[in-house]
Design an enzyme around this catalytic site. Sequence first.
Site, PDB file in Angstrom:
ATOM      1  CD  GLU A 174       0.411  -1.673  -7.056  1.00 31.73           C
ATOM      2  OE1 GLU A 174      -0.401  -1.598  -7.767  1.00 31.73           O
ATOM      3  OE2 GLU A 174       0.829  -0.775  -6.023  1.00 31.73           O
ATOM      4  CG  HIS A 175       0.907   1.225 -11.467  1.00 32.97           C
ATOM      5  ND1 HIS A 175       0.114   2.162 -12.261  1.00 32.97           N
ATOM      6  CD2 HIS A 175       0.484   0.990 -10.306  1.00 32.97           C
ATOM      7  CE1 HIS A 175      -0.930   2.327 -11.270  1.00 32.97           C
ATOM      8  NE2 HIS A 175      -0.686   1.817 -10.228  1.00 32.97           N
TER       9      HIS A 175
END
Length: 418
Positions: A59-60
């Site tokens: 997600e990052h």
Amino acid sequence: MRMHPFPVATAFQKTELPCGLRIVTETIPSVRSVAVGLWIDVGSRDERDEEAGISHFIEHMVFKGTERRRTHQIAQRIEYVGGYLNAFTTKEHTCYYVRVLDEHLARALDTLIDLVFRPRFPDREIEKEKEVILEEMKMYEDTPDEYIFDLFEAVIYGEHPLGRPIVGRAETVRAFNRAMLVDFMMRQYTPFRMVLAAAGNVVHERVVTLAARLLRDVALPAGDQRVRLPVPAYQPAKRLEQRAVQQAHVVLGGRGYDMHHPWRAALMVLNTLLGGGMSSRLNQNIRERYGYCYNIYSFVNLHSDTGDWGVYMATDPGRVERVVALVERELDRLVREPVGQRVLTQAKNQVKGSLMLGQENMSNRMMRLGRQELYFGRYYSLDEALAEVDAVNAALVQEVAKALFAAPLFSRVVLLPK
């Protein structure tokens, strides 16, 4: 392409693309904005032990550059038109979302699909982001009123992936590499597990057309082989840890209901009565009457096949047993005594008000759309949700209390000052 029309009187529509991705929309012509979210039915519970934290790490990392855009271009593409771009990971889901003016819908969709389907994962950025995540772990560990919930979930779910922190462990994060990220996405980010949800001033057919066009040149993973590990039987337990804190932090709780349980609405009402606000029993009888706590509340977590409930409190270390005894007294009172009709009506109104007020925000509407499609495969109207709350009576609330609030079922986690 299969169409799933809703009654014309509603503003909800659903389409499933040939690749398996579902598109759900709620059209609200009275606003000038649109919130769009690309949901993936994968979270930290779907990770192998050596992958702990990889959903959150991905997600990052998708924001660190795609095949078409560099990091700063991704942010600028949305912010320069006054929009907002973000993402989050939960135990069961990952969501990438945008909120923009309705005239920028195509830009929002293009950005989301670019992020999710074309990330580059540069090695240099992976190494940098490891340090960012490790600092995030330290931040949580330095925040006792958040860290204690990691301890509580470890007690409630044991060695099951639901018992691990979403951010993972330091040793697993340090071991991540590009091949692991790509492999995880190819296994887990399949279109059959994805929902594109949009709420605001949108036309459903335009969202479908744009999404289909943007996905046309994307290499999509095929199939869906995921089998989630069953949750082990619950064994109440206690855990004590000492850290450099000023207060004692305590969570008392146990296993609860899953998202599909027929008593779900009654549990939400019960939670509101117990510790869902300033007028709740915990707040009035422990904070206001005795002054033992500044912060005390109850909570409920609902997952696809299990759930948990609990009471969080922060107090002076010398008062822990006294405060826990007061909490247990309130729990026992809910087991023994039916709730009065006036108090029950107030709690139900509080739950319904929270549901309705949340729908005034387009992002909240989009979140509700996405979660409902992932959990239930259909749309639950606000009227249906309110009707479920209205159907809750005092006898049902007491039955839920009897099922969950029996003292032998409690687990306790205590964080004490060194």
